[in-house]
Every structure is written in C-alpha cells, then in structure tokens.
Write an enzyme that holds these catalytic residues in place. Structure first.
Site, mmCIF file in Angstrom:
data_model
loop_
_atom_site.group_PDB
_atom_site.id
_atom_site.type_symbol
_atom_site.label_atom_id
_atom_site.label_comp_id
_atom_site.label_asym_id
_atom_site.label_seq_id
_atom_site.Cartn_x
_atom_site.Cartn_y
_atom_site.Cartn_z
ATOM 1 N N ASN A 108 51.872 -5.458 33.882
ATOM 2 C CA ASN A 108 51.052 -4.563 33.056
ATOM 3 C C ASN A 108 51.888 -3.663 32.155
ATOM 4 O OD1 ASN A 108 49.040 -5.772 34.451
ATOM 5 N ND2 ASN A 108 48.337 -3.950 35.554
ATOM 6 N N HIS A 154 32.485 -1.322 -13.962
ATOM 7 C CA HIS A 154 31.352 -2.250 -13.796
ATOM 8 C C HIS A 154 31.687 -3.625 -14.372
ATOM 9 C CE1 HIS A 154 28.950 1.444 -13.039
ATOM 10 N NE2 HIS A 154 29.672 1.919 -14.047
ATOM 11 N N SER A 275 43.024 -31.182 -9.440
ATOM 12 C CA SER A 275 41.814 -31.675 -8.786
ATOM 13 C C SER A 275 41.994 -33.154 -8.506
ATOM 14 C CB SER A 275 40.615 -31.451 -9.703
ATOM 15 O OG SER A 275 39.559 -32.336 -9.364
ATOM 16 N N LYS A 281 41.793 -30.339 -14.594
ATOM 17 C CA LYS A 281 41.770 -29.070 -13.877
ATOM 18 C C LYS A 281 43.139 -28.525 -13.506
ATOM 19 C CE LYS A 281 38.436 -27.439 -11.763
ATOM 20 N NZ LYS A 281 37.824 -26.132 -11.951
ATOM 21 N N GLU A 288 43.369 -17.933 -4.438
ATOM 22 C CA GLU A 288 42.112 -17.973 -3.687
ATOM 23 C C GLU A 288 42.381 -17.824 -2.190
ATOM 24 O OE1 GLU A 288 39.728 -21.395 -5.165
ATOM 25 O OE2 GLU A 288 40.993 -21.164 -6.925
ATOM 26 N N TYR A 315 44.338 -1.346 33.576
ATOM 27 C CA TYR A 315 44.510 -2.662 32.975
ATOM 28 C C TYR A 315 43.370 -3.594 33.380
ATOM 29 C CZ TYR A 315 46.297 -7.283 31.870
ATOM 30 O OH TYR A 315 46.427 -8.542 31.366
ATOM 31 N N GLN A 320 44.635 -9.221 27.594
ATOM 32 C CA GLN A 320 45.464 -10.363 27.180
ATOM 33 C C GLN A 320 45.040 -10.861 25.801
ATOM 34 O OE1 GLN A 320 46.885 -13.400 30.019
ATOM 35 N NE2 GLN A 320 45.447 -14.798 29.030
ATOM 36 N N LYS A 323 46.806 -10.078 21.684
ATOM 37 C CA LYS A 323 47.912 -10.584 20.869
ATOM 38 C C LYS A 323 47.455 -11.511 19.751
ATOM 39 C CE LYS A 323 50.296 -10.130 25.030
ATOM 40 N NZ LYS A 323 48.965 -10.113 25.679
HETATM 41 N N1 ARG Z 1 49.376 -12.250 30.167
HETATM 42 C C1 ARG Z 1 48.965 -10.968 30.592
HETATM 43 C C2 ARG Z 1 48.556 -10.127 29.359
HETATM 44 O O1 ARG Z 1 48.852 -10.503 28.292
HETATM 45 C C3 ARG Z 1 50.070 -10.267 31.309
HETATM 46 C C4 ARG Z 1 49.606 -9.191 32.213
HETATM 47 C C5 ARG Z 1 48.908 -9.761 33.397
HETATM 48 N N2 ARG Z 1 48.615 -8.728 34.333
HETATM 49 C C6 ARG Z 1 47.780 -8.884 35.328
HETATM 50 N N3 ARG Z 1 47.590 -7.863 36.093
HETATM 51 N N4 ARG Z 1 47.146 -10.004 35.554
HETATM 52 O O2 ARG Z 1 47.914 -9.111 29.472
#
Ligand code: ARG
Length: 481
Positions: A108, A154, A275, A281, A288, A315, A320, A323
């Site tokens: 964690n 405008h 195109s 074209k 875009e 936590y 998770q 990311k």
């Molecule tokens: N892969 C987990 C995350 O990104 C790592 C932490 C996992 N912790 C747990 N108590 N299961 O959060």
C-alpha cells in the site's frame, strides 16, 4: 504467497482478474528505486542484518540496470509489479534472503511511492514537451510581427489583430497549463514510504532520509491518508486535461485555417494524409487526432474522481485503477503536444490570404466610432454614426479606408482627412496600445515577456531533472554493500 493463513490454493481463474501487471509494469524502475531506499533505511536502522541487506541491494541494483536497459524479463503471471520483483528476488537470492525485503512495508505504501515517482517524471517530460511547443510558437510569432489577420468573435470577423498577438494567446494558455502542472507537481512530490499498510511502519526507519534518497521534497503527514488517497493523480490528470482542451482548440483552428475556405496556412504534403478513394484529397489527420485527444484526458479525470468518490478509508483495491487513466491522459497529451509541435514547425503562413481576409468585413468600424469619441462625441452616438459610415461603404462596395472623405463628412462634420488612415487595419491595430493589446509595440513587449517566462520554465525543468539525478546518485551511494 499469502502465507500460512491460507489453506486453499488460489483459484486459477482469479489471477487474471486481479492482475495489474499490464499497466503497472511501467512502474518497474520506480518500484526498484523505492525498494532500494527501503532496504537502505532498514539496514541503516539495523532492522535487518547486513548480509541479506547487501544481497538485496545488489540484486535490486542489477535489476534496475537491466530495467533501464530494457533487458529485464517481465513475465506475466504475477499479480502486480511488486510481486514480480519479490518473486524475481526470491529466485535470484533464495527465499530466506528475499524474505527480508517487505519488513515494515506494505504494497500500500510501496505502490503509491512508485506511482508518485512515475507521475513526477511524466510531469517533467510533459512540461518539457509543452515548453518546446511554446518555443516553436514564439519562433513562429516573431517571424510574423508585420502580419495582420482578422480577429474573430463568434467566428465572425471582429477586429484586426497581429498574427503574432493571436499566436501568443496560445503561448499564455499553455503557460497556465504548465503552471497547473507545476503546482500539482508540488503535491505529488511527497514521500508516502514508511506508511505501511495503513498505520505506519512498525520499525524505526528514517522517513525523511528515505524521501531524500528518492528525490521527494517532503514526507506525508498521515499514514492513512498517504495510502488511501489518490487526489494527486486526479489533480495532475485534471491539469493534463486542461492542457488537452487548449491543444484541441488550437488544433481545431489550424484545421479550419488549412481549409480552402480560410487558407490562412498551408501544410506540406509530408504531414498531410491522402484518401484511399478521392485522389485530390489532402487531409489534416494529424491535427484531427490531436483534437480528439482531449476526450481521453477528460475521461480520465472522471474515471479517477469516480474511483475515489465514496471510497472508505484506508486502502481499497479500487485504487489499483488509478494508473491506467493517469497514463492514458499523459499519453494523450504527449501525442497532441508532439503533433502540434510538428504542425507549428512546418506550417506555411499564407500572407496574401490573410491580407485578403482583412477586406470586406468592415473590421475597423470600431475605429470610426473611436475616432469620433476622440473628437468629443459620446460613444453611443459615435457607434450610431459609425454604423452610417458602414452603410455608405457597403453601398459604395468599398472598404472603410477607401470611402471618400466626403461620404464621412456627410455623416458627421467632425471627420477630417486623417480618418482614412485611422480606419486602415494598421491604424486600428496601432491604436490598441494598452498592455495586453495588439499594437505592434505591445506585442513586441509581450514577445519579450513570453521569452523570459520560457527561460524560467526551462530553469525549473533543469532543476527537477538535476534534483532527481542527484537523489538517485545519493541513493546508489547509500545502498548497503
Ligand atoms: N497492485 C496494487 C495497486 O496498484 C498494489 C497494492 C495492493 N495492495 C493490497 N493491499 N492488495 O494498488
């Protein structure tokens, strides 16, 4: 892996559902650095014996070198990058040695340490890209300080402005985006290591030293907060999304400007697409796609906010999912920044088309009114009289500076011969002589101010780069041998 408490083997179907390795493999080098700092502080505090500490540090250093060289095997089949590293250590050093690593640490605090390091690096690289884009903007703007275009409100012709003034608008928009990213950086730059699972590490590790070895400016104040919140990711992603919104506006404008209808800029074949069906074209696909990136960025902000909303402390595995959206937003911004950089570098200004666009729209009608105000007519009345002048020019099918003085004097005797110069596009632009206005002298000052800002920004970038390098060098010096 889960130890003596578990009497049943994991259901083979679970692993694929739990794994975050496809995403958090990007944290590899940062997690290795975090582990090196952790082992170092455990050894320094005498928490783990010198020998396993030295072996762990050596193996982690080798893995870091291999990770940086791109030669570290990243086998799938682990729950996350942390278990992958632990398993790799166990296979290299044996379980008895590798087993010391997780002393007083939880995934964690581990994961959020690595994630913060990664986000810091991504901010630096993105700001670097935006700074380069701003550099191109400044170069292009300084090449066209004599070019006027219609300013639009405008999307209707409004008043003439210098093209350089128009482009500097994007410079300052990007400047605020960088400001938001740098501001967010300060709140990312905090070490959560030593927070354990929720309550803090059970061992007397020196958290401030760990932070310094990792290049964090400070340590987190509360272990529950440090392991459970991801507001830094939300905040950074929002800043990235803001940048993407700005870039999408500029991309859209450039798309418009390359149309045959506008024709303000031309793009060379090398950055256009054809195109598969229509032979004639030439399409601005690059722009875009840059315009479309804002969707991914904004989606990520919502994803992160909703992930956090209503989540009880501390936590939860929900976290998770922090990311992937963060990465998505950064990738989107990198794409859009690079695409606009390329286009801004290679676009060709079509001066004649811009000059032609200044005709026909009575863009300097405000100047007719302002002229009368300077001669004592209240603005509302001047506005009405200027409207009459526009009608006269419309009837005569000419521009305001081509209308005979007589026609002006029919509307008001206060008009003198100098009005014909005042209502040219150049006259109108020159009269907007306030700070932030489009008069050539003001734009020259603004270019200087923008250049000075870019210098400060580059210095910040350099400082961040040097700080991180120095921290990593200190860390590698400090690891137990
Ligand atoms: N892969 C987990 C995350 O990104 C790592 C932490 C996992 N912790 C747990 N108590 N299961 O959060």
């Amino acid at each position: 892996m889960w130890g003596g408490r578990f009497v049943e083997e994991p259901d083979p179907r679970v692993a694929a559902l739990l794994t975050s390795l496809p995403v958090d493999r990007h944290l590899l080098r940062w997690d290795l650095l975090g582990s090196l700092a952790h082992v170092t502080s455990l050894a320094e505090a005498g928490v783990i014996p010198p020998l396993p500490a030295a072996d762990l540090a050596r193996a982690l250093r080798e893995m870091l070198a291999a990770a940086d060289a791109g030669t570290l095997a990243l086998n799938d089949g682990y729950e996350d990058v942390h278990s992958l590293i632990e398993a790799t250590l166990a296979s290299r050093l044996g379980g008895a040695t590798a087993g010391w690593l997780q002393t007083g640490r939880s995934r964690n605090d581990q994961v959020v340490t690595a994630f913060r390091l990664d986000v810091k690096d991504r901010i630096r690289r993105l700001v670097d890209g935006v700074t380069a884009l701003q550099g191109i903007l400044l170069t292009r703007a300084s090449q066209v300080t004599d070019v006027l275009i219609p300013g639009y409100t405008h999307l209707q012709k409004a008043q003439p402005v210098l093209l350089a003034h128009h482009w500097l608008a994007y410079f300052w928009m990007l400047n605020r985006d960088v400001g938001r990213l740098r501001d967010a950086f300060r709140r990312v730059n905090v070490s959560p290591l030593g927070s354990g699972a929720i309550a803090g590490s059970g061992f007397p590790i020196d958290r401030a030293r760990q932070a310094a070895l990792l290049g964090f400016a400070q340590i987190s104040e509360n272990s529950v907060d440090a392991t459970a919140d991801r507001d830094f990711a939300f905040e950074v992603t929002a800043a990235v999304a803001g940048l993407l919104v700005h870039l999408s506006r500029w991309a859209e404008e450039l798309i418009l400007w390359t149309t045959q209808e506008f024709g303000f800029i031309a793009l060379p074949d090398g950055i256009m697409t054809g195109s598969s069906l229509m032979p004639q074209k030439r399409n601005p696909d690059l722009l875009e796609l840059a315009r479309a990136q804002a969707g991914g960025g904004l989606g990520s902000v919502v994803t992160l906010a909703v992930m956090l909303k209503g989540l009880p402390l501390g936590y939860n595995r929900d976290l998770q999912e922090d990311k992937a959206p963060t990465l998505t937003a950064f990738r989107a911004a990198e794409m859009a920044t690079a695409a606009l950089h390329l286009v801004a570098d290679r676009m060709v200004v079509q001066r004649e088309r811009m000059a032609a666009a200044l005709r026909g729209g009575f863009l300097t009608a405000t100047e007719v009114a302002d002229y009368l105000v300077r001669r004592g007519v209240p603005f509302r009345e001047a506005h009405r009289l200027a409207g009459r002048v526009v009608l006269a020019a419309e009837a005569a099918r000419c521009d305001l500076w081509e209308l005979p003085l007589e026609a002006y004097r029919n509307v008001s005797p206060r008009f003198e011969a100098d009005v014909l110069q005042a209502v040219t596009p150049e006259g109108a632009v020159g009269a907007r002589d306030v700070p932030g206005g489009t008069a050539p002298g003001r734009v020259a000052q603004a270019l200087e101010a923008a250049r000075a800002t870019a210098v400060i920004q580059r210095a910040w970038l350099e400082q961040v780069r040097v700080d991180q390098q120095a921290a990593e060098a200190r860390l590698l010096e400090a690891v137990p041998v």
